[in-house]
Design an enzyme around this catalytic site. Structure first.
Site, PDB file in Angstrom:
ATOM      1  N   LYS A  13      13.030   8.434  -5.800  1.00 20.18           N
ATOM      2  CA  LYS A  13      12.549   8.783  -6.885  1.00 20.18           C
ATOM      3  C   LYS A  13      12.199  10.330  -6.976  1.00 20.18           C
ATOM      4  CE  LYS A  13       8.779   6.151  -5.565  1.00 20.18           C
ATOM      5  NZ  LYS A  13       9.418   5.742  -4.106  1.00 20.18           N
ATOM      6  N   ARG A  88       1.820   1.580  -9.145  1.00 22.07           N
ATOM      7  CA  ARG A  88       2.120   1.021  -7.878  1.00 22.07           C
ATOM      8  C   ARG A  88       1.384  -0.355  -7.673  1.00 22.07           C
ATOM      9  NH1 ARG A  88       3.469   6.050  -4.988  1.00 22.07           N
ATOM     10  NH2 ARG A  88       4.483   5.227  -2.940  1.00 22.07           N
ATOM     11  N   ARG A 127      13.979  13.091   6.567  1.00 19.33           N
ATOM     12  CA  ARG A 127      13.424  13.795   5.538  1.00 19.33           C
ATOM     13  C   ARG A 127      12.848  14.979   6.081  1.00 19.33           C
ATOM     14  NH1 ARG A 127      10.321  11.140   0.771  1.00 19.33           N
ATOM     15  NH2 ARG A 127       8.999  10.355   2.741  1.00 19.33           N
ATOM     16  N   ARG A 161       6.588  14.916   6.654  1.00 19.75           N
ATOM     17  CA  ARG A 161       5.174  14.229   6.262  1.00 19.75           C
ATOM     18  C   ARG A 161       4.727  13.399   7.268  1.00 19.75           C
ATOM     19  NH1 ARG A 161       6.637  11.721   0.299  1.00 19.75           N
ATOM     20  NH2 ARG A 161       5.484  10.144   1.194  1.00 19.75           N
ATOM     21  N   ARG A 172       4.169   1.173   4.778  1.00 23.38           N
ATOM     22  CA  ARG A 172       4.433   1.450   3.625  1.00 23.38           C
ATOM     23  C   ARG A 172       5.296   0.564   2.794  1.00 23.38           C
ATOM     24  NH1 ARG A 172       6.707   7.429   4.321  1.00 23.38           N
ATOM     25  NH2 ARG A 172       7.224   7.263   2.086  1.00 23.38           N
TER      26      ARG A 172
HETATM   27  P1  AP5 Z   1      12.859  11.036  -1.815  1.00 27.84           P
HETATM   28  O1  AP5 Z   1      13.461  11.524  -3.191  1.00 27.84           O
HETATM   29  O2  AP5 Z   1      11.928  11.806  -1.363  1.00 27.84           O
HETATM   30  O3  AP5 Z   1      12.271   9.370  -1.949  1.00 27.84           O
HETATM   31  P2  AP5 Z   1      11.157   8.774  -2.806  1.00 27.84           P
HETATM   32  O4  AP5 Z   1      11.540   7.600  -3.140  1.00 27.84           O
HETATM   33  O5  AP5 Z   1      10.405  10.011  -3.538  1.00 27.84           O
HETATM   34  O6  AP5 Z   1      10.162   8.318  -1.459  1.00 27.84           O
HETATM   35  P3  AP5 Z   1       8.680   8.794  -0.996  1.00 27.84           P
HETATM   36  O7  AP5 Z   1       8.692   8.620   0.384  1.00 27.84           O
HETATM   37  O8  AP5 Z   1       8.059  10.124  -1.708  1.00 27.84           O
HETATM   38  O9  AP5 Z   1       7.838   7.514  -1.867  1.00 27.84           O
HETATM   39  P4  AP5 Z   1       6.712   7.195  -1.476  1.00 27.84           P
HETATM   40  O10 AP5 Z   1       6.516   6.316  -2.731  1.00 27.84           O
HETATM   41  O11 AP5 Z   1       6.659   6.150  -0.409  1.00 27.84           O
HETATM   42  O12 AP5 Z   1       5.777   8.277  -1.530  1.00 27.84           O
HETATM   43  P5  AP5 Z   1       4.741   8.983  -2.541  1.00 27.84           P
HETATM   44  O13 AP5 Z   1       4.820  10.509  -2.118  1.00 27.84           O
HETATM   45  O14 AP5 Z   1       4.897   8.645  -3.812  1.00 27.84           O
HETATM   46  O15 AP5 Z   1      14.151  10.868  -0.722  1.00 27.84           O
HETATM   47  C1  AP5 Z   1      13.851  10.380   0.643  1.00 27.84           C
HETATM   48  C2  AP5 Z   1      15.103  10.980   1.555  1.00 27.84           C
HETATM   49  O16 AP5 Z   1      16.127  10.457   1.209  1.00 27.84           O
HETATM   50  C3  AP5 Z   1      15.107  12.686   1.054  1.00 27.84           C
HETATM   51  O17 AP5 Z   1      15.435  13.275   2.564  1.00 27.84           O
HETATM   52  C4  AP5 Z   1      16.123  12.738   0.147  1.00 27.84           C
HETATM   53  O18 AP5 Z   1      17.007  13.870   0.426  1.00 27.84           O
HETATM   54  C5  AP5 Z   1      17.264  11.457   0.686  1.00 27.84           C
HETATM   55  N1  AP5 Z   1      17.784  10.704  -0.366  1.00 27.84           N
HETATM   56  C6  AP5 Z   1      17.466  10.699  -1.688  1.00 27.84           C
HETATM   57  N2  AP5 Z   1      18.463   9.831  -2.368  1.00 27.84           N
HETATM   58  C7  AP5 Z   1      19.316   9.758  -1.587  1.00 27.84           C
HETATM   59  C8  AP5 Z   1      20.709   9.213  -1.853  1.00 27.84           C
HETATM   60  N3  AP5 Z   1      21.038   8.632  -2.977  1.00 27.84           N
HETATM   61  N4  AP5 Z   1      21.439   8.934  -0.714  1.00 27.84           N
HETATM   62  C9  AP5 Z   1      21.044   9.587   0.549  1.00 27.84           C
HETATM   63  N5  AP5 Z   1      19.883  10.494   0.813  1.00 27.84           N
HETATM   64  C10 AP5 Z   1      19.010  10.328  -0.338  1.00 27.84           C
HETATM   65  O19 AP5 Z   1       3.281   8.521  -1.898  1.00 27.84           O
HETATM   66  C11 AP5 Z   1       2.920   8.831  -0.485  1.00 27.84           C
HETATM   67  C12 AP5 Z   1       1.471   8.222  -0.311  1.00 27.84           C
HETATM   68  O20 AP5 Z   1       0.480   8.463  -1.613  1.00 27.84           O
HETATM   69  C13 AP5 Z   1       1.306   6.535  -0.694  1.00 27.84           C
HETATM   70  O21 AP5 Z   1       1.757   5.794   0.597  1.00 27.84           O
HETATM   71  C14 AP5 Z   1      -0.159   6.221  -0.979  1.00 27.84           C
HETATM   72  O22 AP5 Z   1      -1.062   6.349   0.068  1.00 27.84           O
HETATM   73  C15 AP5 Z   1      -0.298   7.534  -2.083  1.00 27.84           C
HETATM   74  N6  AP5 Z   1       0.055   7.161  -3.458  1.00 27.84           N
HETATM   75  C16 AP5 Z   1       0.909   7.879  -4.286  1.00 27.84           C
HETATM   76  N7  AP5 Z   1       1.027   7.456  -5.438  1.00 27.84           N
HETATM   77  C17 AP5 Z   1      -0.057   6.279  -5.210  1.00 27.84           C
HETATM   78  C18 AP5 Z   1      -0.365   5.345  -6.314  1.00 27.84           C
HETATM   79  N8  AP5 Z   1       0.154   5.339  -7.684  1.00 27.84           N
HETATM   80  N9  AP5 Z   1      -1.417   4.475  -5.936  1.00 27.84           N
HETATM   81  C19 AP5 Z   1      -1.945   4.290  -4.767  1.00 27.84           C
HETATM   82  N10 AP5 Z   1      -1.580   5.417  -3.893  1.00 27.84           N
HETATM   83  C20 AP5 Z   1      -0.590   6.327  -4.046  1.00 27.84           C
END
Ligand code: AP5
Length: 214
Positions: A13, A88, A127, A161, A172
């Site tokens: 994402k 979410r 990552r 992270r 997660r």
């Molecule tokens: P990346 O692009 O970083 O993936 P992502 O989907 O953004 O993954 P996240 O881990 O950031 O998502 P998340 O939803 O768990 O975390 P968030 O920060 O939102 O890609 C991942 C890796 O793969 C990278 O190394 C990239 O280079 C590689 N890659 C990407 N695409 C690829 C491909 N096609 N092929 C190969 N490699 C690829 O949330 C973190 C925490 O914040 C949550 O756990 C929660 O505690 C809190 N939080 C955030 N939002 C909320 C909410 N709305 N409500 C409540 N709590 C929340």
């Protein structure tokens, strides 16, 4: 254009939202990045949410909803935005509808990026991100163009992270299945949910998203 990118942790994402910002000027609104900025600054909000995030659980809905409600009204969102990591939960999806309606804004697409769980584990374990701008990289699949230098901002500092530890990753995935996957029918019934194969290479996923956006 206003869109949501949905998908499990590590589905890409953030990677795709950053590309949309660079190519189309659609502001990336990443709730995870906003919360990490709050923890890094040592603010009261940051202190409150750090342990929750590190364990892989969700931050309470009211905190997140207030954060996004304020953010989508800012001038840099006028060209459109990509919601990355929000909504979410079902209450967050309902609150988003209310805040968009109040501002007379629409939601053009909800794009689900689907990836196998084994691939997600590989992505999260490899990552690393730029400590300055948050750009996301991978030890094998996506290294900076110049070794040790961020492609986006030129910083030489990178971080891993805390919630990419295996115990937090398991939590997660469970949270995604239990609390986030139930919002998919909400958008499917409205006919705006599109699914992209996130197992493809980053550039191919970007091309597929471009095709959807037109
Ligand atoms: P990346 O692009 O970083 O993936 P992502 O989907 O953004 O993954 P996240 O881990 O950031 O998502 P998340 O939803 O768990 O975390 P968030 O920060 O939102 O890609 C991942 C890796 O793969 C990278 O190394 C990239 O280079 C590689 N890659 C990407 N695409 C690829 C491909 N096609 N092929 C190969 N490699 C690829 O949330 C973190 C925490 O914040 C949550 O756990 C929660 O505690 C809190 N939080 C955030 N939002 C909320 C909410 N709305 N409500 C409540 N709590 C929340």
């Amino acid at each position: 254009m206003n869109i949501i990118l949905l998908g499990p942790p590590g589905s890409g994402k953030g990677t795709q939202a950053k590309r949309l910002e660079q190519r189309r000027g659609m502001r990336q609104l990443a709730t995870g990045d906003m919360l990490r900025a709050a923890t890094a600054s040592g603010s009261e909000l940051g202190l409150r949410v750090k342990a929750i995030m590190d364990s892989g659980q969700l931050v309470p809905d009211d905190v997140i909803i207030a954060m996004i409600a304020q953010r989508i009204g800012e001038p840099d969102c006028r060209n459109g935005f990509t919601l990355d990591g929000f909504p979410r939960t079902v209450p967050q999806a309902q609150a988003l509808d209310d805040m968009l309606a109040r501002r007379e804004l629409g939601l053009d697409h909800v794009i689900l990026i689907e990836v196998d769980e084994a691939a997600l584990i590989d992505r999260l374990s490899g990552r690393f991100s730029c400590a300055k701008c948050g750009a996301s990289y991978h030890e094998r699949h996506h290294r900076p163009r110049i070794e040790g230098v961020c492609d986006i901002c030129g910083s030489r500092e990178f971080v891993h992270r805390p919630d990419d530890r295996p115990e937090a990753v398991t939590a997660r995935f469970e949270v995604y299945r239990r609390q986030t996957a139930p919002i998919l029918p909400y958008y499917r019934e409205r006919g705006i949910l599109r699914v992209v194969d996130g197992m493809m290479a980053i550039d191919e996923v970007a091309r597929e998203i471009d095709r959807i956006l037109g």
